[in-house]
Design a protein around this motif. Sequence first.
Motif, PDB file in Angstrom:
ATOM      1  N   VAL A   1     -11.593   9.689  11.801  1.00  0.00           N
ATOM      2  CA  VAL A   1     -11.422   8.281  12.167  1.00  0.00           C
ATOM      3  C   VAL A   1      -9.986   8.078  12.629  1.00  0.00           C
ATOM      4  N   ALA A   2      -9.807   7.810  13.914  1.00  0.00           N
ATOM      5  CA  ALA A   2      -8.472   7.707  14.507  1.00  0.00           C
ATOM      6  C   ALA A   2      -7.936   6.283  14.409  1.00  0.00           C
ATOM      7  N   GLU A   3      -6.620   6.182  14.470  1.00  0.00           N
ATOM      8  CA  GLU A   3      -5.980   4.865  14.476  1.00  0.00           C
ATOM      9  C   GLU A   3      -6.419   4.091  15.722  1.00  0.00           C
ATOM     10  N   TYR A   4      -6.638   2.806  15.546  1.00  0.00           N
ATOM     11  CA  TYR A   4      -7.171   1.968  16.622  1.00  0.00           C
ATOM     12  C   TYR A   4      -6.240   1.943  17.834  1.00  0.00           C
ATOM     13  N   ARG A   5      -6.830   2.166  18.995  1.00  0.00           N
ATOM     14  CA  ARG A   5      -6.124   2.140  20.280  1.00  0.00           C
ATOM     15  C   ARG A   5      -4.976   3.141  20.361  1.00  0.00           C
ATOM     16  N   SER A   6      -5.050   4.231  19.637  1.00  0.00           N
ATOM     17  CA  SER A   6      -4.009   5.254  19.680  1.00  0.00           C
ATOM     18  C   SER A   6      -4.562   6.513  20.332  1.00  0.00           C
TER      19      SER A   6
ATOM     20  N   LEU B   1      -6.260   9.837  18.515  1.00  0.00           N
ATOM     21  CA  LEU B   1      -7.535  10.342  19.019  1.00  0.00           C
ATOM     22  C   LEU B   1      -7.413  11.827  19.350  1.00  0.00           C
ATOM     23  N   MET B   2      -6.301  12.200  19.990  1.00  0.00           N
ATOM     24  CA  MET B   2      -6.052  13.605  20.310  1.00  0.00           C
ATOM     25  C   MET B   2      -5.978  14.450  19.048  1.00  0.00           C
ATOM     26  N   GLU B   3      -5.285  13.927  18.030  1.00  0.00           N
ATOM     27  CA  GLU B   3      -5.154  14.664  16.772  1.00  0.00           C
ATOM     28  C   GLU B   3      -6.523  14.884  16.130  1.00  0.00           C
ATOM     29  N   GLY B   4      -7.386  13.885  16.247  1.00  0.00           N
ATOM     30  CA  GLY B   4      -8.730  14.027  15.708  1.00  0.00           C
ATOM     31  C   GLY B   4      -9.529  15.088  16.436  1.00  0.00           C
ATOM     32  N   ILE B   5      -9.435  15.096  17.763  1.00  0.00           N
ATOM     33  CA  ILE B   5     -10.142  16.098  18.566  1.00  0.00           C
ATOM     34  C   ILE B   5      -9.636  17.493  18.226  1.00  0.00           C
TER      35      ILE B   5
ATOM     36  N   PRO C   1     -14.231   6.461  21.800  1.00  0.00           N
ATOM     37  CA  PRO C   1     -13.025   5.646  21.595  1.00  0.00           C
ATOM     38  C   PRO C   1     -13.245   4.171  21.926  1.00  0.00           C
ATOM     39  N   SER C   2     -14.356   3.600  21.477  1.00  0.00           N
ATOM     40  CA  SER C   2     -14.678   2.209  21.784  1.00  0.00           C
ATOM     41  C   SER C   2     -13.657   1.256  21.189  1.00  0.00           C
ATOM     42  N   LEU C   3     -13.432   0.148  21.904  1.00  0.00           N
ATOM     43  CA  LEU C   3     -12.502  -0.871  21.431  1.00  0.00           C
ATOM     44  C   LEU C   3     -13.198  -1.888  20.544  1.00  0.00           C
ATOM     45  N   SER C   4     -14.519  -1.955  20.621  1.00  0.00           N
ATOM     46  CA  SER C   4     -15.281  -2.848  19.765  1.00  0.00           C
ATOM     47  C   SER C   4     -16.669  -2.259  19.609  1.00  0.00           C
ATOM     48  N   GLU C   5     -17.132  -2.100  18.373  1.00  0.00           N
ATOM     49  CA  GLU C   5     -18.439  -1.515  18.117  1.00  0.00           C
ATOM     50  C   GLU C   5     -19.047  -2.125  16.866  1.00  0.00           C
ATOM     51  N   ASN C   6     -20.357  -2.146  16.831  1.00  0.00           N
ATOM     52  CA  ASN C   6     -21.071  -2.538  15.626  1.00  0.00           C
ATOM     53  C   ASN C   6     -21.368  -1.267  14.836  1.00  0.00           C
TER      54      ASN C   6
ATOM     55  N   VAL D   1     -15.519  11.824  16.485  1.00  0.00           N
ATOM     56  CA  VAL D   1     -14.186  11.224  16.436  1.00  0.00           C
ATOM     57  C   VAL D   1     -14.279   9.847  17.061  1.00  0.00           C
ATOM     58  N   GLY D   2     -13.772   8.835  16.366  1.00  0.00           N
ATOM     59  CA  GLY D   2     -13.794   7.479  16.902  1.00  0.00           C
ATOM     60  C   GLY D   2     -12.699   6.644  16.285  1.00  0.00           C
ATOM     61  N   PHE D   3     -12.439   5.503  16.889  1.00  0.00           N
ATOM     62  CA  PHE D   3     -11.398   4.607  16.375  1.00  0.00           C
ATOM     63  C   PHE D   3     -11.859   3.902  15.093  1.00  0.00           C
ATOM     64  N   LYS D   4     -10.887   3.486  14.316  1.00  0.00           N
ATOM     65  CA  LYS D   4     -11.164   2.708  13.110  1.00  0.00           C
ATOM     66  C   LYS D   4     -11.406   1.262  13.532  1.00  0.00           C
ATOM     67  N   VAL D   5     -12.636   0.984  13.934  1.00  0.00           N
ATOM     68  CA  VAL D   5     -12.999  -0.348  14.413  1.00  0.00           C
ATOM     69  C   VAL D   5     -14.475  -0.582  14.145  1.00  0.00           C
TER      70      VAL D   5
END
Length: 424
Positions: A363-368, A372-376, A323-328, A344-348
């Motif tokens: 791909v989960a909604e950012y910072r949600s 993230l739970m729904e994805g898991i 669940p990173s807030l910023s990734e390459n 499972v990870g954020f859309k970022v």
Amino acid sequence: MRVLIINTSERTGGAALAANRLKDALNNTGVKAKMLVRDKETDDITVVGMGDSLLAQRHFLWERMSILPSLHFSRKHLFDIDIANAGFDITRTREFREADIIHLHWVNQGMLSLSGLKKVLASGKPVVWTMHDAWPFTAICHLTMGCKGYKSQCRQCKYLPGGGDVNDLAAKVWWRKKAVLEHQNIFFVACSRWLESEARQSALLVGHNVTSIPNPIDTRVFHSKDKVAARQALGLPQDKKLILFVSQRVTNTYKGMDYLVEACRLLVEGHPEMGEQCAVVVLGGHAEEVEGMLPLKAYPLGYVSDEQRVVDVYNAADVFVLPSLSENLPNTIMEAMACGVPCVGFKVGGIPEEIDHLKTGYVAEYRSGRSLMEGIHWVLCQADRQALAQASVRKVAANFSQDSVALRYIEVYNHALAFKHYGI
């Protein structure tokens, strides 16, 4: 063709792993590749250390001391920014003199200064620079966290106290970096299409070549293994659905542990049976510090350097969550997918380039935390996990294998050499 890869560390950090894997891949294809580092950690003869650990420490400390006044002597953000005011003169090394191509990777924290970079460019050797984060196209930061100042000029930096000074440290470094980079021919390579798009908008890189090539992964090392045997080797339970979190330092705020904690809490609240069925495996430094935060049974494994043991950890998991807030383009997702583990990870950042939504993971909604739970829950309880695993392995083989990535870099090297000799 002789390529010299420059990176601060030999093995510590994602950039070091990626640079090392590229070095090996290039050598396997017939290119003579070496790696020059500040911190040599193994006896690999294709890796050369700068050899002066005391000087390296002085470079590192001088840069931190130079930054502190602009932070009002607070340690907050002390390691989030770099000004490259100290570093080695790599042009003096035999490896540099022998190289046909200089390939920069992550060169901060005392490896290469801006004046050192200027000497590299003045040598006339073709330079390729792989961007593992935003620092090459910003003034001082590695993670922009939504700031778009680099499109015109970095100043009033939000990493600095107050953030209102138009002539702050970021502005000063911006002009120093601009003076070094302008009128030069550097071939910049982003590790994701997302970072390529960001870099192309930077006023620092106007006139430079910018493209994207993903990091490579050795699929002979990272591959699917027997889950039962992997869990047995690690002392992990056979009767649990295991959620895996991996980070070099798991307490790093940007890696999003707080969101994983929230997602696990929502998972237990919405699906009480999951409280007994699931557990979380945490791999990385300071893992024991987050054990008490999680509402599920946790297995902190700490920092593991042994690659085969890391492969076992991936293979033991049912789902990998980042669940990173910023990734390459995180290596960890690539490694998990190569082992057949849905992610499972954020859309970022570049995460959506790795995870194909509902095909190789979620791909989960950012910072949600809820998303993230729904994805898991989807991966563990609703999806065809065998199909996800097979699709993940196929994607890694097609897009991220060492051979495919090495061939793409050789094209860039040839372009850089042609530009040097013929101006094309």
